[in-house]
Design a protein around this motif. Structure first.
Motif, PDB file in Angstrom:
ATOM      1  N   PRO A1020      20.543 -68.760  58.452  1.00 41.07           N
ATOM      2  CA  PRO A1020      20.161 -70.296  58.604  1.00 41.07           C
ATOM      3  C   PRO A1020      18.665 -70.072  58.471  1.00 41.07           C
ATOM      4  O   PRO A1020      17.971 -69.653  59.067  1.00 41.07           O
ATOM      5  CB  PRO A1020      20.784 -70.817  59.758  1.00 41.07           C
ATOM      6  CG  PRO A1020      20.874 -69.455  61.002  1.00 41.07           C
ATOM      7  CD  PRO A1020      20.981 -68.418  60.146  1.00 41.07           C
ATOM      8  N   ILE A1021      18.330 -70.881  57.538  1.00 37.59           N
ATOM      9  CA  ILE A1021      16.616 -71.108  56.986  1.00 37.59           C
ATOM     10  C   ILE A1021      16.676 -72.574  56.675  1.00 37.59           C
ATOM     11  O   ILE A1021      17.410 -73.128  56.242  1.00 37.59           O
ATOM     12  CB  ILE A1021      16.316 -70.247  55.909  1.00 37.59           C
ATOM     13  CG1 ILE A1021      16.822 -70.273  54.674  1.00 37.59           C
ATOM     14  CG2 ILE A1021      16.270 -68.878  56.488  1.00 37.59           C
ATOM     15  CD1 ILE A1021      16.045 -69.661  53.600  1.00 37.59           C
ATOM     16  N   LEU A1032      21.879 -71.409  53.979  1.00 36.94           N
ATOM     17  CA  LEU A1032      22.166 -69.810  54.158  1.00 36.94           C
ATOM     18  C   LEU A1032      21.596 -69.105  53.346  1.00 36.94           C
ATOM     19  O   LEU A1032      21.551 -69.386  52.085  1.00 36.94           O
ATOM     20  CB  LEU A1032      23.684 -69.563  54.589  1.00 36.94           C
ATOM     21  CG  LEU A1032      24.243 -70.520  55.611  1.00 36.94           C
ATOM     22  CD1 LEU A1032      25.714 -70.181  55.490  1.00 36.94           C
ATOM     23  CD2 LEU A1032      23.803 -70.153  56.926  1.00 36.94           C
ATOM     24  N   THR A1033      21.130 -67.966  53.627  1.00 36.81           N
ATOM     25  CA  THR A1033      20.602 -66.842  52.555  1.00 36.81           C
ATOM     26  C   THR A1033      20.842 -65.625  52.976  1.00 36.81           C
ATOM     27  O   THR A1033      21.251 -65.291  54.324  1.00 36.81           O
ATOM     28  CB  THR A1033      19.047 -66.986  52.514  1.00 36.81           C
ATOM     29  OG1 THR A1033      18.714 -66.197  51.472  1.00 36.81           O
ATOM     30  CG2 THR A1033      18.136 -66.629  53.858  1.00 36.81           C
ATOM     31  N   SER A1034      20.729 -64.594  52.256  1.00 35.64           N
ATOM     32  CA  SER A1034      21.259 -63.123  52.591  1.00 35.64           C
ATOM     33  C   SER A1034      19.872 -62.481  52.884  1.00 35.64           C
ATOM     34  O   SER A1034      18.730 -62.759  52.630  1.00 35.64           O
ATOM     35  CB  SER A1034      21.711 -62.574  51.211  1.00 35.64           C
ATOM     36  OG  SER A1034      20.600 -62.343  50.348  1.00 35.64           O
ATOM     37  N   PRO A1035      20.265 -61.462  53.755  1.00 36.40           N
ATOM     38  CA  PRO A1035      18.936 -60.509  54.185  1.00 36.40           C
ATOM     39  C   PRO A1035      18.131 -59.881  53.161  1.00 36.40           C
ATOM     40  O   PRO A1035      17.077 -59.631  53.376  1.00 36.40           O
ATOM     41  CB  PRO A1035      19.582 -59.315  55.066  1.00 36.40           C
ATOM     42  CG  PRO A1035      21.194 -59.995  55.251  1.00 36.40           C
ATOM     43  CD  PRO A1035      21.564 -61.004  54.192  1.00 36.40           C
ATOM     44  N   ARG A1036      18.822 -59.727  52.019  1.00 37.73           N
ATOM     45  CA  ARG A1036      18.116 -59.211  50.786  1.00 37.73           C
ATOM     46  C   ARG A1036      16.696 -60.192  50.409  1.00 37.73           C
ATOM     47  O   ARG A1036      15.800 -59.532  49.792  1.00 37.73           O
ATOM     48  CB  ARG A1036      19.004 -58.879  49.383  1.00 37.73           C
ATOM     49  CG  ARG A1036      18.335 -58.157  48.327  1.00 37.73           C
ATOM     50  CD  ARG A1036      19.101 -58.235  47.218  1.00 37.73           C
ATOM     51  NE  ARG A1036      20.343 -57.516  47.436  1.00 37.73           N
ATOM     52  CZ  ARG A1036      20.540 -56.271  47.379  1.00 37.73           C
ATOM     53  NH1 ARG A1036      19.217 -55.538  46.973  1.00 37.73           N
ATOM     54  NH2 ARG A1036      21.474 -55.525  47.622  1.00 37.73           N
ATOM     55  N   ASN A1037      16.949 -61.350  50.642  1.00 39.59           N
ATOM     56  CA  ASN A1037      15.858 -62.306  50.134  1.00 39.59           C
ATOM     57  C   ASN A1037      14.866 -62.560  51.224  1.00 39.59           C
ATOM     58  O   ASN A1037      14.029 -63.519  51.182  1.00 39.59           O
ATOM     59  CB  ASN A1037      16.567 -63.607  49.458  1.00 39.59           C
ATOM     60  CG  ASN A1037      17.423 -62.963  48.302  1.00 39.59           C
ATOM     61  OD1 ASN A1037      16.835 -62.351  47.811  1.00 39.59           O
ATOM     62  ND2 ASN A1037      18.570 -63.672  48.402  1.00 39.59           N
ATOM     63  N   ASP A1045      -0.885 -66.038  52.149  1.00 36.50           N
ATOM     64  CA  ASP A1045      -1.117 -66.878  50.977  1.00 36.50           C
ATOM     65  C   ASP A1045       0.153 -66.610  49.978  1.00 36.50           C
ATOM     66  O   ASP A1045       0.293 -67.404  49.126  1.00 36.50           O
ATOM     67  CB  ASP A1045      -2.258 -66.227  50.207  1.00 36.50           C
ATOM     68  CG  ASP A1045      -3.578 -66.269  50.726  1.00 36.50           C
ATOM     69  OD1 ASP A1045      -3.777 -67.354  51.414  1.00 36.50           O
ATOM     70  OD2 ASP A1045      -4.505 -65.452  50.595  1.00 36.50           O
ATOM     71  N   LEU A1046       1.244 -66.091  50.387  1.00 28.72           N
ATOM     72  CA  LEU A1046       2.362 -65.718  49.520  1.00 28.72           C
ATOM     73  C   LEU A1046       3.661 -66.140  50.265  1.00 28.72           C
ATOM     74  O   LEU A1046       4.672 -65.947  49.702  1.00 28.72           O
ATOM     75  CB  LEU A1046       2.377 -64.015  49.199  1.00 28.72           C
ATOM     76  CG  LEU A1046       1.416 -63.593  48.595  1.00 28.72           C
ATOM     77  CD1 LEU A1046       1.725 -62.184  48.367  1.00 28.72           C
ATOM     78  CD2 LEU A1046       1.257 -64.201  47.138  1.00 28.72           C
ATOM     79  N   LYS A1047       3.496 -66.845  51.499  1.00 27.47           N
ATOM     80  CA  LYS A1047       4.573 -67.334  52.206  1.00 27.47           C
ATOM     81  C   LYS A1047       5.232 -68.468  51.318  1.00 27.47           C
ATOM     82  O   LYS A1047       6.616 -68.807  51.789  1.00 27.47           O
ATOM     83  CB  LYS A1047       4.174 -68.128  53.540  1.00 27.47           C
ATOM     84  CG  LYS A1047       3.977 -66.970  54.499  1.00 27.47           C
ATOM     85  CD  LYS A1047       3.688 -67.427  55.849  1.00 27.47           C
ATOM     86  CE  LYS A1047       3.635 -66.240  56.944  1.00 27.47           C
ATOM     87  NZ  LYS A1047       3.133 -66.581  58.179  1.00 27.47           N
ATOM     88  N   ILE A1048       4.537 -69.131  50.300  1.00 25.01           N
ATOM     89  CA  ILE A1048       5.398 -70.313  49.625  1.00 25.01           C
ATOM     90  C   ILE A1048       6.300 -69.438  48.380  1.00 25.01           C
ATOM     91  O   ILE A1048       7.087 -70.221  47.879  1.00 25.01           O
ATOM     92  CB  ILE A1048       4.393 -71.112  48.942  1.00 25.01           C
ATOM     93  CG1 ILE A1048       3.560 -70.258  48.069  1.00 25.01           C
ATOM     94  CG2 ILE A1048       3.591 -71.954  49.914  1.00 25.01           C
ATOM     95  CD1 ILE A1048       2.626 -71.330  47.082  1.00 25.01           C
ATOM     96  N   PHE A1049       6.095 -68.321  48.316  1.00 29.48           N
ATOM     97  CA  PHE A1049       6.857 -67.516  47.300  1.00 29.48           C
ATOM     98  C   PHE A1049       7.832 -66.547  48.137  1.00 29.48           C
ATOM     99  O   PHE A1049       8.826 -66.102  47.320  1.00 29.48           O
ATOM    100  CB  PHE A1049       5.968 -66.692  46.618  1.00 29.48           C
ATOM    101  CG  PHE A1049       4.770 -67.175  45.704  1.00 29.48           C
ATOM    102  CD1 PHE A1049       4.980 -68.221  44.700  1.00 29.48           C
ATOM    103  CD2 PHE A1049       3.257 -67.206  46.159  1.00 29.48           C
ATOM    104  CE1 PHE A1049       4.114 -68.968  43.977  1.00 29.48           C
ATOM    105  CE2 PHE A1049       2.321 -67.923  45.684  1.00 29.48           C
ATOM    106  CZ  PHE A1049       2.704 -68.702  44.582  1.00 29.48           C
ATOM    107  N   THR A1051      10.607 -65.650  51.623  1.00 28.46           N
ATOM    108  CA  THR A1051      11.143 -66.280  52.731  1.00 28.46           C
ATOM    109  C   THR A1051      10.704 -65.243  54.055  1.00 28.46           C
ATOM    110  O   THR A1051      11.136 -64.250  54.087  1.00 28.46           O
ATOM    111  CB  THR A1051      12.740 -66.283  52.790  1.00 28.46           C
ATOM    112  OG1 THR A1051      12.957 -67.122  51.648  1.00 28.46           O
ATOM    113  CG2 THR A1051      13.184 -67.008  53.855  1.00 28.46           C
ATOM    114  N   CYS A1052      10.152 -65.928  54.966  1.00 28.99           N
ATOM    115  CA  CYS A1052       9.644 -65.185  56.206  1.00 28.99           C
ATOM    116  C   CYS A1052      10.468 -65.721  57.359  1.00 28.99           C
ATOM    117  O   CYS A1052      10.454 -66.883  57.430  1.00 28.99           O
ATOM    118  CB  CYS A1052       8.081 -65.524  56.358  1.00 28.99           C
ATOM    119  SG  CYS A1052       7.658 -64.388  57.886  1.00 28.99           S
ATOM    120  N   ILE A1053      11.048 -64.783  58.143  1.00 30.04           N
ATOM    121  CA  ILE A1053      12.083 -65.031  59.375  1.00 30.04           C
ATOM    122  C   ILE A1053      11.594 -64.461  60.414  1.00 30.04           C
ATOM    123  O   ILE A1053      11.114 -63.271  60.346  1.00 30.04           O
ATOM    124  CB  ILE A1053      13.409 -64.878  58.814  1.00 30.04           C
ATOM    125  CG1 ILE A1053      13.699 -63.533  58.658  1.00 30.04           C
ATOM    126  CG2 ILE A1053      14.229 -65.924  57.795  1.00 30.04           C
ATOM    127  CD1 ILE A1053      15.123 -62.921  58.389  1.00 30.04           C
TER     128      ILE A1053
END
Length: 1548
Positions: A1020-1021, A1032-1037, A1045-1049, A1051-1053
């Motif tokens: 869950p993000i 919901l998203t997958s671990p691959r992503n 500077d790249l967090k907008i591009f 997904t950081c968990i």
């Protein structure tokens, strides 16, 4: 001309004769290097003393603090006086005095003393090489010798040794004295070591008897030697007393006993050296000890050929003697055992037994003899006197013959010992007057004596030269025609008549002589050798047959014989059948002389005991009991006496039917092994005995079927047997065990209703005798009544079980088959209903509480009683069935019963239910953590954490007990994956708990599970567009760490350390990979570039992609093509007006690699910011970026081509290109045009060059951008051509593929000196040769003279010129001393400068001199680098090299100068004949490899440097003339150079 003519011409010359000089100090040092043994000085002096017939030797160690008690008479003050307390061992020795009382020096002795290498010509003396005296120089500088009123003093002048002889003025004619003042103070030698050395030295001396050692006034060692009269030893007939070549002939031999006595100080072992050395000598203890030895002496005549005599005279400076002796030290058996057991450590080396002795050449050497005896002989040693010379051909013959005589002497001594043993054996053993115990003692004594003798003369590998022992040993065995005698079990016999002992035969071999076991074991090496020489053999089968045929054997001997035979047959498979028959025939047992071929059986006491009658063909058990039955069967052919064969034999004995005791024993034997017989054999035994009255009963002997076992007591008139065991044979023969069951039933039925308790008791007592079919009848017979419930106030169990019981009772009552039990006073029913045993349970309280049908039983139930066991055996159930207990635990309405049933099931699971239990049982009988919920074992789990994912967990009071019931600790990986797919977490907190639990279960998942989880959307993000919405998203992503500077591009968990560990395995990466960075740039390069707002940050992403480009290719091949189509690369636009460069993103094909600054200046394209980054270059190239150098087309054409002949500069350049053309192709693999084209290349002049540049569709024209070009076969140059431009044009035309370094290489080849190129390995010799010839032609033309013809005379003149230049250097060197005042030296023009540019005098300062070589530095005084601590060691190494090379050229050391200039490239220079060498280059090039010694390469390098600088004596500039003299110097002095490096050990 031949070499002989050359030599004659040299010897005929009137000039050039010189005396060869010897550096005596170096010569003596090299001689002493060969005399490296400890105490070598004393060895040589004692040898000289013995040669001088001295009987006494005194060695006096004096210290600085010595106190002379009686200076007027020194000899009298030397005594062992314990009152002297001044001397202490810590004092250093400053003087050694050695003296002997032999005959005084004669004139010839004095003359020899001052001549090195002129040995003693007396053939009876040891000294041969004349260098022993010079061992004194190892401890002192100037020794002094006095003898007979004369003295000789030695002293040095430089490296030359001088001696002066004159009368001493004293009246002492007794002592010859050697005075040695120590070069450096020494410690007193270790007293024990020194005493051991002196004792060894005194062993074989012919004249010396006493040796005394003093420390100042105190005697520390006193050795004396006593000798008995010799005893003549007769040599037995058959001995060859001459050596093989006849050089030596043994004339006589004797033995004498020797006693050595010692008195010495003992160093305390409980103190350290500082403690005992500070004590007065009088405080130390004194040891007195003795040793007894035997010395065998052989007198020999010597006869050598004239050739050998002459050769020995040449080598040793003395002729071989006409007579000589050979001696051996050894110890007799009695002496070794009685006198020398606890000898002093000083004498240990004199008793080598059981080790090896040493060769004594006057005194002990390092060479061992190979046997346990010391050998003293006048063999010829090597120069250092530590080993025998077996290398020089003539000396090898002489010494080898002497060693062979040593082998003869060893054999004579051995046979003398054996003869004595034989005499004692004949006197004691063969004399029957002594008892056996005494004989045994004598045998042991003789065997030990024989061991001592054999060990003495068993040869081992001698060291360091193995030939010594080998030669002696060979003669030991070959010097006599008689066979070598040894001690055997039958006395002393020739070795060929004796056999090697065999432990397996020792018990029965009595007449064949063999080596006693103890001798064989302790002398194993000797017997291994003689066996290999075929002198002795093993015991054979023929020996055994001879032994058997000669006598009968006892039972013990037969036992040992059979053991050996079995072992022998197991090893020797091809034994002749005749031999086997002879063996069985000859082997006889002495009780009645039965041959073994009469035997057929052997006894097995486990079947037939040895105390009963057996057939006559049976081997006595006393023999067979020690042997294995399988061996007797396989290797002897006998078989085990079977029970059947014995039964056939014993059944015919009349005692079987007459004697109850005999019959009982026979039956016991048969019964014991009956169960092991086959069915057929059992039938045979039954048939043999069934009709015999062989069964003793209380009514007499009966046949088997007429008898009963004694426990059949139902009727008193039965003939029961009088003994109980063994029952099996009775039963097998037909003895009756029970009364028929039918009869019993008939009698009980006739009595009406029977008591089941009484029946159970009888049947249980007869259970062992019931047959199988009778037991089966009882199991299926309804005999047993069921217990009825009591009518009382107690409540019956509630539930279904209770109801079923009531229904059953009601039903049975209606049928009249059973009735309710009433109170005790009520009458019982006459015919109760009876059940089969397996329908009922044991009457226990728990079974009653569970409501189970119970067996009616009076009194207390005991399952271990005879009746209880019997009924249980018929099927009575002892515990509830699996289904019944589980249904009780799952369905009973009473929770207490449920709990108790579950506890009973668990407590008895292993013993009662585990075998039939199935974990997948379809009954929900297990309580969960959730109250009131019961589940199956497969539906719940032990770990309560699984409830996080909504799984059932077992009640925690059962968590340690249910795993064996099939309850798993956790859900399976399939269940976990299914639950995660069907019900993923919807908030971060819940997800954290679930992920942490799954992290603990990681090991359960399979590789396929992880693949599914990688793409499964369960994380869950927050939605980036709708922050209040969870998606919901997958671990691959997902990633754990992303650049801010790249967090907008990306997904950081982060769910915590534990949860993240699970997610990592699922595929969440720590940070985006280069592949993902590349994919991001393809999609959003502009957005990323703008977001970063920094070219450097964007470049760091590109560098990461570049470094991992191969990984990207392997991961996603198509991504590279996408990157080529996207503007993801940074291009730089250069600003040539000193303004800042601009950057932008563009396609790779629009950006160029800036590998040509000229083209960049011309076109100003977008260039790649790759600098020297290899990986960035690869990336840009892969994405379409082109090389500016390769893309731009450049065309050059000459303007204003000269129509006249080429200028001198053009001619010089063309000549140089032709001359060096082959060098341009040296080791270059990619050739476009060959060397012939280059040599044909013409060089012409032009005013300037016009260059046209084309980049794609852009064209530029420039003038004078280069100074040369090649069109077709012509090289055009301007007035001042740049050599790099010329090299660049040559490279482009002759190489198919090239780099910038190739241009610089060709430039160097065009401009560098040939000598420099030669030093770097280029093949320029032929060019230099041509230059030499050209120079000669030019000189001839200039001087208008004819060409000089090369003749020996012209070569001789050249060499004289070279030598004159050397002499000039040596004579003019005095003009160099004022170097600091000569600042006006002319500096060499830059075009002619090289590695030998002259450094002006005002730049070098004189700082010192080392070994006649002056040192200079660019800094003054203490600041000088050359004398610094870091340079002083390499400086000395460098000076050593330069001095050696100065000797090669016959230069004086003062010609050589060393300077240190860290800022100059000058390696060396010649200034007015003075040679200067830069230490900087030696340290940088050669010091590392010259730390141990100079190498050949280093010496050659500086030799050639010398030649180069000496050539400047003739020519100042570097020219072909200089090269000519340079090569002439190297050729002329090369032989001197090679000789020097050989002398230095640099080459061999």
């Amino acid at each position: 001309m031949s070499l002989d003519n050359f030599r004659f011409q040299v010897l005929s010359s009137l000039n050039g004769e010189e005396r060869v000089e010897v550096n005596q100090r170096l010569l003596i040092d090299k001689i002493l290097a060969r005399y490296s043994a400890e105490f070598v000085v004393y060895r040589e002096l004692m040898q000289n003393s013995d040669d001088a017939s001295s009987q006494n030797v005194q060695i006096i160690f004096e210290t600085t603090n010595k106190v002379i008690r009686d200076p007027s008479n020194p000899p009298k003050r030397l005594n062992l006086d314990p009152s002297i307390e001044d001397n202490k061992m810590e004092d250093k020795i400053t003087r050694i005095i050695f003296r002997n009382n032999g005959f005084a020096f004669r004139t010839e002795d004095w003359n020899r003393l001052k001549k090195i290498a002129e040995g003693n010509p007396d053939e009876q003396k040891i000294g041969a090489f004349g260098v022993g005296f010079y061992s004194l120089f190892s401890v002192c500088e100037e020794p002094f010798v006095s003898s007979g009123g004369q003295g000789m003093a030695f002293y040095w002048r430089g490296n030359q040794l001088f001696a002066k002889q004159a009368p001493t003025g004293d009246n002492d004619r007794t002592w010859t004295t050697f005075l040695m003042d120590m070069r450096e103070p020494l410690e007193l030698p270790n007293i024990e070591k020194f005493a051991r050395f002196l004792a060894n030295s005194l062993g074989f001396t012919g004249n010396l008897r006493d040796v005394s050692v003093y420390f100042n006034d105190s005697m520390v060692i006193q050795l004396s030697k006593g000798m008995a009269d010799p005893i003549l030893l007769n040599t037995a007939s058959g001995f060859n007393v001459s050596s093989p070549r006849g050089i030596f002939h043994l004339t006589s031999m004797n033995i004498r006993r020797v006693q050595l006595n010692i008195k010495r100080l003992v160093i305390p072992t409980n103190m350290n050296i500082n403690q005992w050395s500070s004590l007065p000598i009088s405080n130390l203890q004194i040891e007195q000890a003795s040793i007894f030895l035997r010395i065998a002496n052989g007198n020999m005549n010597v006869k050598v050929t004239n050739e050998i005599s002459a050769e020995m005279d040449r080598i040793t400076k003395k002729k071989p003697p006409s007579k000589t002796t050979i001696q051996m030290i050894y110890t007799g058996f009695d002496e070794y055992g009685n006198y020398n057991k606890n000898i002093s450590s000083v004498f240990k080396d004199l008793l080598p037994y059981p080790g090896q002795g040493r060769i004594y050449i006057g005194f002990p050497t390092h060479q061992t003899t190979g046997c346990c005896a010391h050998l003293a002989a006048r063999v010829i040693p090597t120069v250092e006197r530590e080993s025998i010379d077996l290398v020089e051909k003539t000396l090898s013959i002489y010494n080898g013959e002497m060693l062979r005589m040593a082998g003869t002497l060893c054999r004579i001594l051995y046979e003398n010992e054996i003869a004595q043993i034989s005499g004692v054996y004949s006197e004691k053993i063969l004399n029957n007057t002594i008892d056996d115990e005494t004989k045994k003692s004598v045998r042991e004594y003789l065997e030990n004596w024989a061991i001592h003798a054999l060990t003495h003369f068993t040869f081992k590998l001698s060291t360091p030269n193995a030939q010594v022992g080998g030669i002696t040993e060979s003669q030991f065995f070959n010097c006599s025609k008689n066979i070598l005698p040894i001690l055997s079990t039958n006395g002393v016999l020739p070795i060929t008549n004796v056999r090697i002992p065999n432990s397996e035969m020792a018990g029965f071999i009595k007449t064949i002589p063999f080596v006693p076991k103890i001798i064989f074991e302790q002398c194993y090496i000797f017997f291994r050798k003689v066996k290999n020489m075929n002198l002795i053999k093993e015991l054979t089968l023929d020996d055994v047959l001879y032994e058997l045929d000669s006598r009968t054997l006892s039972e013990d001997e037969i036992t040992d014989l059979l053991k050996w035979w079995i072992s022998y047959r197991s090893k020797e498979t091809n034994v002749n059948a005749t031999k086997v028959a002879q063996f069985l025939q000859f082997a006889r047992i002495d009780d009645n002389s039965r041959s073994l071929n009469k035997i057929r059986y052997f006894l097995n006491p486990g079947i037939v005991p040895p105390d009963v009658d057996v057939p006559a063909e049976t081997l006595p058990f006393v023999i067979s009991k020690k042997l294995k039955s399988q061996d007797l069967e396989k290797w002897v052919g006998w078989s085990e006496l079977s029970l059947i064969n014995w039964a056939r034999f014993i059944v015919n004995k009349p005692e079987l039917e007459n004697d109850p005791t005999f019959a009982k024993k026979v039956l016991q034997i048969l019964g014991k092994s009956l169960n092991n017989l086959s069915k057929n054999d059992k039938n045979i035994i039954q048939q043999l005995f069934i009709h015999k009255r062989c069964i003793p009963t209380k009514f007499g002997m009966k046949k088997p079927n007429e008898s009963y076992f004694n426990n059949v007591n139902l009727f008193p008139d039965l003939p029961t047997i009088e003994f109980q065991k063994p029952t099996n044979i009775m039963e097998h023969l037909g003895v009756r065990k029970v009364v028929e069951l039918k009869l019993i039933f008939d009698r009980l039925v006739s009595q009406g209703n029977w008591d089941h308790m009484q029946l159970a008791k009888y049947l249980a007592s007869m259970s062992n005798n019931l047959k199988e079919n009778e037991i089966k009848i009882l199991k299926d017979k309804p005999i047993w009544p069921k217990e009825l419930p009591k009518e009382s106030s107690e409540e019956s169990p509630k539930g279904s079980s209770s109801k079923r019981s009531k229904k059953s009772a009601s039903k049975k009552s209606s049928k009249g088959s059973s009735s309710k039990r009433s109170n005790k006073d009520e009458p019982k029913e006459i015919n109760p209903e009876r059940f089969i045993a397996r329908q009922l349970y044991t009457p226990l309280a728990l079974h009653r509480e569970f409501g189970l049908p119970l067996l009616e039983w009076k009194g207390n139930w005991n399952r271990n009683s005879q009746e209880g066991k019997f009924i249980i055996g018929l099927g009575l159930q002892e515990y509830p069935t699996l289904k019944a207990i589980l249904e009780l635990a799952a369905f009973h309405s009473n929770l207490k019963i449920r709990s108790k049933a579950l506890k009973y099931f668990i407590d008895n699971f292993e013993d009662k239910y585990s075998k039939d239990y199935d974990p997948h049982v379809n009954i929900a009988f297990l309580p969960c953590l959730n109250p009131g919920i019961y589940v199956k074992p497969s539906e719940c789990h032990i770990n309560v954490e699984c409830t996080t994912m909504k799984f059932y967990a077992i009640s925690q009071d059962l968590r340690f007990q249910v795993e064996r019931l099939g309850v798993c600790q956790n859900p399976s990986h399939e269940k976990l994956l299914m639950r995660l797919r069907e019900d993923p977490p919807r908030n971060e907190n819940k997800a954290k708990d679930i992920f942490e639990y799954l992290a603990s279960r990681q090991a359960d998942f399979t590789e396929n599970d992880w693949k599914i989880l990688t793409d499964l959307e369960f994380i869950p993000i927050k939605d980036k567009c709708r922050p209040d919405v969870m998606i919901l998203t997958s671990p691959r992503n997902c990633f754990f760490n992303v650049q801010d500077d790249l967090k907008i591009f990306f997904t950081c968990i982060d769910f915590g350390i534990k949860a993240n560990r699970f997610l990592t395995t699922c595929g969440v990466k720590n940070e985006p990979s280069p592949v993902e960075h590349a994919d991001l740039l393809v999609r959003l390069s502009t957005e990323v570039y703008n977001s970063l707002a920094s070219e450097e940050k964007y470049l760091s992403i590109l560098r990461n992609i570049a470094f991992n480009l191969n990984t990207i290719k392997k991961a996603r091949t198509s991504l590279i093509a996408e990157m080529r189509k996207s503007p993801i690369l940074i291009g730089i636009k250069k600003n040539n007006n000193n303004g800042p460069d601009s950057c932008c993103l563009d396609l790779g094909k629009k950006i160029f690699v800036n590998d040509n600054s000229k083209y960049q200046r011309v076109f100003k394209p977008l260039t790649a910011p790759v600098d020297n980054d290899y990986f960035m270059k690869i990336l840009y190239s892969e994405l379409g970026c082109r090389s500016l150098h390769e893309t731009v087309q450049e065309n050059v054409r000459p303007i204003g081509i000269s129509k006249t002949s080429p200028s001198p500069k053009a001619q010089e350049l063309q000549a140089k290109i032709i001359e060096r053309a082959s060098l341009f192709y040296f080791e270059h693999p990619n050739i476009k045009k060959n060397v012939d084209w280059l040599k044909m290349l013409k060089v012409k002049d032009a005013n300037y060059m016009e260059t046209t540049f084309v980049l794609d569709n852009d064209k530029k024209v420039e003038r004078r951008s280069t100074t040369s070009c090649i069109l077709q076969d012509t090289l055009y140059i301007t007035a001042n051509p740049d050599s790099l431009d010329v090299a660049d044009n040559i490279v482009k035309n002759i190489y198919a593929k090239y780099e910038w370094k190739d241009v610089f290489c060709v430039n160097v080849l065009l401009t560098a000196e040939l000598s420099s190129l030669k030093r770097r390995g280029y093949p320029v010799d032929h060019i230099m040769q041509q230059q030499n010839y050209r120079y000669v032609r030019q000189q001839s033309a200039v001087n208008n003279k004819k060409t000089i013809k090369v003749t020996p005379e012209s070569i001789r003149n050249l060499r004289n010129s070279l030598r004159n230049s050397i002499i000039s250097c040596n004579s003019n060197i005095g003009n160099i001393n004022s170097i600091n005042n000569q600042a006006d030296i002319k500096i060499v023009d830059e075009s002619q400068a090289s590695y030998c540019d002259i450094i002006p005098g005002h730049l070098l300062f004189y700082v010192g001199t080392i070994r006649e070589i002056k040192l200079y530095d660019t800094r003054r005084g203490y600041q000088s680098e050359i004398m610094s601590s870091t340079h002083i060691v390499p400086l000395n190494h460098f000076i050593d090299i330069l001095r050696d090379l100065a000797e090669v050229f016959e230069l004086l050391p003062k010609v050589i100068h060393v300077f240190y200039d860290d800022n100059s490239n000058t390696i060396a220079f010649n200034r007015d004949g003075a040679l200067f060498f830069n230490l900087k280059f030696y340290i940088g090039l050669h010091e590392e490899e010259c730390k141990v010694r100079p190498t050949n390469d280093v010496m050659t390098y500086w030799f050639m440097t010398f030649c180069h600088e000496l050539a400047h004596n003739f020519v100042e500039l570097h020219s072909s003339e200089h090269e000519y003299y340079y090569s002439s110097f190297s050729e002329t002095y090369m032989s001197n150079f090679i000789s020097m490096i050989k002398r230095r050990g640099i080459i061999w």
